[in-house]
Design an enzyme around this catalytic site. Structure first.
Site, short mmCIF file in Angstrom:
data_model
loop_
_atom_site.label_atom_id
_atom_site.label_comp_id
_atom_site.label_asym_id
_atom_site.label_seq_id
_atom_site.Cartn_x
_atom_site.Cartn_y
_atom_site.Cartn_z
N SER A 255 5.78 15.87 3.49
CA SER A 255 5.32 15.98 5.74
C SER A 255 5.62 16.91 5.29
O SER A 255 5.16 17.19 7.10
CB SER A 255 6.64 14.77 5.69
OG SER A 255 8.04 15.16 5.08
N HIS B 199 1.18 10.38 4.92
CA HIS B 199 0.71 11.37 6.01
C HIS B 199 -1.00 11.54 5.48
O HIS B 199 -1.36 12.14 5.98
CB HIS B 199 1.35 12.98 5.73
CG HIS B 199 2.39 12.78 6.31
ND1 HIS B 199 2.72 12.72 7.69
CD2 HIS B 199 3.72 13.12 5.76
CE1 HIS B 199 4.25 13.24 7.99
NE2 HIS B 199 4.42 13.02 7.17
N LYS C 160 1.20 6.81 11.64
CA LYS C 160 0.65 8.80 12.08
C LYS C 160 -0.01 8.54 12.19
O LYS C 160 -0.79 7.71 13.42
CB LYS C 160 1.31 8.91 10.52
CG LYS C 160 2.72 9.16 11.09
CD LYS C 160 3.26 9.61 9.40
CE LYS C 160 5.10 9.85 9.71
NZ LYS C 160 5.53 9.97 8.86
C1 LIG Z 1 7.23 9.36 8.69
C2 LIG Z 1 7.12 9.25 7.17
C3 LIG Z 1 8.18 8.05 6.79
C4 LIG Z 1 9.15 6.89 7.31
O1 LIG Z 1 7.64 5.65 8.32
P1 LIG Z 1 8.18 5.61 9.09
O2 LIG Z 1 7.01 4.87 9.94
O3 LIG Z 1 8.63 6.47 10.61
O4 LIG Z 1 9.66 5.13 9.58
C5 LIG Z 1 8.48 8.01 5.87
N1 LIG Z 1 7.61 9.00 4.31
C6 LIG Z 1 7.28 9.66 4.75
C7 LIG Z 1 6.54 10.33 3.89
C8 LIG Z 1 7.24 10.23 6.63
O5 LIG Z 1 6.99 11.25 6.31
#
Ligand SMILES: *Cc1c(COP(=O)(O)O)cnc(C)c1O
Length: 377
Positions: free
Chosen positions: A178, A206, A234
């Site tokens: 990330s 992602h 996302k």
């Molecule tokens: C954003 C993210 C999460 C958390 O997900 P949310 O739905 O925002 O709680 C978990 N793992 C990774 C790699 C992320 O980038």
């Protein structure tokens, strides 16, 4: 005073350029956002496909509210599991090529739920050093032996697997990292899992919607050992997360995973919104094509970016102060790029996030402004 210790801690963070505060948005997510009363081009969002305020998804959420109301009323195991949740899980499982799926309210919760349920004392986790904080927290909380290998170092991973005597062995990785934007070699990791009788848990927060023609980082990897997780806040532009795996794994999580069992189900209207989003992810290839063109343009115009073929394009800078100063200068010029500092990452950087919602001119403007600021430093 009762909270002097907290005040002192915050003061130390300020002195080290590590103090954080929230910015207030006055508009929906999009290429242009209204922040603290100013219009900025947004290079911070994970809305990679530009779906967060898509009219079809808004309409599905509105129709979902009309059909189901707003609150789900209870946890999934009590009386909160609607036909909308059920249909969303079936659609997501099929979309990523898995036989079953389970939905949760957030990705953070999904990671806590799955990992703490799958392994415990007497088991072992093998985790990439650059995994997301939510994975690290989940691994700690599981009470399994927690071994971390250097980023994407499969030789080290293999050595760890070859020497473990643990009962259950779980390899845990971000499918797309990330803060760096690079990918884990998932196919090779799954092969190691087969050789050493381990399971793989891949967090594709992602990659889902973006990679594998939208089907995610695990597209084409058929192994039942792979437990796939992705988030829906996302690229999908909604909220929540899902875990896709063999039916026995999903059934086990429903029965054992505490962060799944002891929480209220997400509003069914969000499941309706996710169903509309998956339609767009599947159908509108042009969004991924626009994103790929933006990534190529930025990389051609700006040197010094970490190697990444995903919408996450990090630029490593000298120190926290430089990261903050660059981010501030860009904001003065109407460009919003977040400075990411330790402990979120080992080395301070600007984290540039690209979206299909951007126009080519936005990318050019960012690259030229940033290049001239870097020249002046
Ligand atoms: C954003 C993210 C999460 C958390 O997900 P949310 O739905 O925002 O709680 C978990 N793992 C990774 C790699 C992320 O980038």
């Amino acid at each position: 005073m009762p909270f002097d210790a907290l005040e002192a801690d915050l003061e130390a963070r300020r002195a080290a350029d590590l103090y954080r505060r929230r910015r207030i948005l006055g508009s929906p997510q999009g290429a242009i956002v209204d922040v603290d009363g100013r219009r900025l081009v947004n290079f911070c969002s994970n809305d990679y496909l530009g779906l967060a305020s898509h009219p079809d998804i808004i309409a599905a959420a509105q129709a979902g509210a009309a059909r189901w109301g707003v609150g789900s009323g209870a946890s999934h195991l009590v009386c909160g599991h609607s036909a909308a949740h059920e249909a969303m899980e079936a659609r997501l499982a099929a979309f990523v090529g898995k036989p079953a799926a389970l939905s949760l309210s957030t990705g953070y919760m999904a990671n806590l739920a799955a990992i703490t349920a799958l392994v415990g004392r007497g088991d072992a986790i093998f985790a990439d050093k650059l995994n997301h904080a939510s994975l690290n927290d989940a691994c700690q909380l599981s009470h399994a032996t927690f071994k971390r290998f250097p980023h994407n170092d499969l030789e080290r991973l293999e050595r760890l697997l070859a020497t473990t005597e643990a009962r259950r062995r779980l390899i845990v990785v971000d499918a797309v990292f990330s803060m760096d934007g690079d990918s884990a070699p998932l196919a090779e990791i799954v092969r190691l899992a087969e050789r050493y009788d381990a399971w793989v848990y891949a967090d594709d927060a992602h990659g889902f919607g973006v990679l594998g023609d939208g089907h995610g980082s695990a597209a084409g990897i058929a192994s039942p050992r792979l437990i796939y997780m992705a988030t829906l806040g996302k690229a999908a532009g909604v909220a929540g997360a899902f875990i896709a795996a063999e039916p026995v794994v999903i059934d086990y999580l429903v029965n054992v995973a505490r962060p799944y069992i002891y929480t209220t189900a997400a509003p069914p209207l969000l499941a309706e919104a996710v169903l509309a989003s998956v339609e767009l992810i599947e159908r509108e290839h042009w969004r991924r094509e626009a994103l790929a063109a933006h990534i190529a343009r930025l990389r051609a115009l700006l040197s010094g970016l970490l190697p990444s073929q995903t919408p996450i394009q990090p630029l490593v800078v000298a120190d926290n102060a430089a990261a903050l100063a660059l981010s501030q200068r860009l904001r003065d010029d109407g460009l919003w790029v977040s400075a990411i500092r330790p402990p979120t990452v080992p080395t301070p950087r600007l984290r540039i996030c690209l979206s299909a919602a951007h126009e080519a001119g936005d990318i050019t403007r960012l690259a030229t402004t940033l290049a001239s600021l870097l020249d002046k430093q």
